[in-house]
Enzyme design. Structure first.
Site: not given
Ligand code: NAD
Length: 542
Positions: A293, A327
């Site tokens: 998501e 989100c």
């Molecule tokens: P992010 O993508 O920066 O991080 C999410 C996770 O991915 C973290 O644990 C992070 O450490 C990890 N990550 C980052 N780079 C990585 C890599 N190269 N390899 C593996 N893992 C990696 O997102 P965030 O800032 O924590 O959250 C915000 C984002 O999440 C927004 O885009 C939001 O829309 C989305 N979100 C979506 C939903 C949904 O249900 N659609 C819900 C909550 C958040």
């Protein structure tokens, strides 16, 4: 299942506490917040039965008070990640074979622990780590997490009851086996409930999990691990590792036993993970399940017949609660010319009635800090750009200050161009962009809403005219997985509005629903014949 067809407790949504002045819950959570603020915690890696302090630590600070350190967390090396995978695989047989009612009991107990003795802790930790107001912490870390656990237990039992028909003389049975291997859960900073649910939903279905929380959420992630342990989750079923996401991911996705990704976070990261899984596909023992998501650019579309006050409230709540870091937060708004200035005036006076952004400990605050400096700097850049651009203007807000906390004022940008950069890009902060359309251009505006963004997570239409509602529901059917009529686009409740989007917003496996749980099982059909044939000849051959 051993000796009975057990009926699980009927799931219900956890009532939201008010935290109004004078309530015991307010006193308790503030006491817990203060206790956390004045102590320093050390968060270890949780691998099998061990809590490992590697000595390689990073500090944790509240985003609203970033010079104050509330603790450190330990980071993993590659060998710790390998150890976490090995622990998963060691624990797998016992966990996968445990009777389902035992798993149901563990996660039901976790729900009740959060509802009771851990409520103040998990809320205060979420206020501290993610700068949520108490109301935002309560609806996330307590209520939504409890709901995920309660409803998923019920959905699990309903899934197990889904059985095929059997013709005379045979018996068909379906066993919902956990996936062979282990699951990798990667969670975002913004919801403690999502952080807990992603590993828990897979584990509930009998899987073992390596869980990597967001660096910005480790403080409250630790409370989740405490709850799981207290609930009796066996060691090694959920292993929590922190550290360099690239190294952790390379190690996990490099394992032939990797069998599923449960991800929530940004679109770019998810697409890169998908690509990496594709590159490794020949090395895996099974085809991994990929559930993600991801981002959103969620809209509010007001029809000329919508009530201005209702539209304004949908914008104020939908765009600014939790600093727009949901989100589902409204971040692009389409207003008809006939009511636009009235609606914008109402939003402006709402925003001017907020206190200046501050600490969640001050319960008068509606707006606190954004999650980290990277987010602050990005938002400040977009705000400066809007101030400088001729085709955009700031209606309200536009200020920012990171001297104490990462504070961004709730900001409304009015754009002349419907494809202005902040109408299309996910900013993930308290900034909403408005485009005003000619009342007669309703149909063109529907096409614009549909085609402006790569995302398709949430969206809301407000109108009194039923034909307009019907038209919008049809025209916008592919641009939101969760579509709201005469409401704001945020606030999905588990068990009522299963959540997820399409297009670049994710695989739409609806968190908090049976559809999601089904991704974590691999059904085995068992056919048993009661009177087994003993002659190969069919009657027609006689
Ligand atoms: P992010 O993508 O920066 O991080 C999410 C996770 O991915 C973290 O644990 C992070 O450490 C990890 N990550 C980052 N780079 C990585 C890599 N190269 N390899 C593996 N893992 C990696 O997102 P965030 O800032 O924590 O959250 C915000 C984002 O999440 C927004 O885009 C939001 O829309 C989305 N979100 C979506 C939903 C949904 O249900 N659609 C819900 C909550 C958040």
């Amino acid at each position: 299942m051993g000796k009975g067809f057990f009926k699980v407790p009927t799931a219900y949504n956890e009532p939201i506490k008010s935290y109004a002045p004078g309530t015991p819950e307010r006193e308790e959570v503030l006491k817990q917040y203060k206790a956390y603020y004045h102590t320093k915690v050390e968060v270890p890696l949780y691998i099998g039965k061990e809590e490992i302090k590697t000595g390689q630590t990073r500090p944790m600070s509240p985003p609203h008070d970033h010079k104050h350190v509330v603790g450190h967390y330990h980071t993993a090396t590659k060998s710790h990640v390998e150890q976490a995978i090995a622990n998963c695989l060691e624990s797998r047989t016992a966990w996968a074979n445990l009777a389902w009612e035992q798993r149901a009991a563990i996660f039901s107990k976790a729900a009740e622990l959060i509802a009771g003795p851990y409520r103040a802790k998990i809320n205060a930790a979420t206020m501290m780590a993610q700068s949520k107001t108490i109301h935002q912490a309560e609806i996330d870390a307590a209520c939504e997490f409890i709901d995920f656990l309660r409803f998923n237990v019920q959905f699990m039992s309903e899934i197990y009851q889904e059985q095929p028909d059997s013709a005379e003389g045979i018996w068909n049975r379906v066993e919902y086996r956990p996936l062979e291997g282990f699951i990798y859960a990667i969670t975002p900073f913004n919801f403690t409930a999502i952080a807990g649910n992603l590993p828990a939903s897979a584990a509930m279905m009998g899987n073992v999990v390596v869980w990597k929380p967001s660096d910005s959420q480790v403080y409250s992630a630790q409370v989740i691990m405490e709850v799981f342990k207290e609930a009796g989750l066996p060691d090694g079923v959920i292993n929590m590792v922190m550290g360099d996401p690239v190294m952790i991911t390379d190690t996990v996705l490099g394992s032939p036993d990797f069998s599923g990704l449960h991800f929530t976070g940004s679109t770019y990261v998810f697409k890169e993970l998908w690509k990496q899984i594709g590159t490794n596909i020949h090395n895996y023992k099974t085809y991994p399940r990929i559930v993600g998501e991801t981002g959103g650019k969620d809209f509010i579309l007001a029809h000329p017949t919508a009530k201005p006050q209702q539209v304004a409230t949908a914008i104020t709540r939908g765009a600014f609660e939790f600093q727009g870091q949901k989100c589902s937060a409204a971040s692009r708004v389409y207003l008809p010319k006939s009511t636009a200035s009235e609606i914008l005036g109402l939003v402006k006076s709402d925003v001017e009635s907020f206190n200046r952004p501050g600490s969640p400990e001050d319960m008068g605050n509606f707006i606190t800090a954004v999650i980290h400096e990277g987010s602050f700097d990005k938002l400040a850049k977009f705000i400066d750009q809007a101030k400088a651009d001729n085709d955009a203007e700031i209606v309200v807000g536009g200020g920012y200050d990171k001297s104490v906390g990462y504070f961004i004022e709730p900001t409304v940008i009015l754009a002349q161009d419907p494809k202005y950069t902040t109408m299309c890009t996910e900013l993930f902060g308290p900034v909403v962009t408005v485009y005003v359309y000619e009342d007669n251009d309703w149909e063109e505006t529907l096409a614009l809403v549909d085609s402006t963004s790569e995302y398709a997570l949430t969206g809301a239409v407000l109108a009194k005219d039923r034909y307009a509602i019907e038209q919008a529901t049809q025209a916008l059917q592919n641009c939101a997985g969760n579509f709201y009529i005469n409401d704001k686009p945020t606030g999905a409740v588990v068990g009522q509005q299963p959540f997820g989007g399409a297009r670049a917003s994710g695989t739409n496996d609806k968190a908090g629903s049976p559809q999601n749980l089904l991704r974590w099982v691999s059904p085995r059909l068992i056919k048993e014949t009661f009177v087994t044939p003993e002659d190969y000849r069919y009657p027609f051959m006689g």
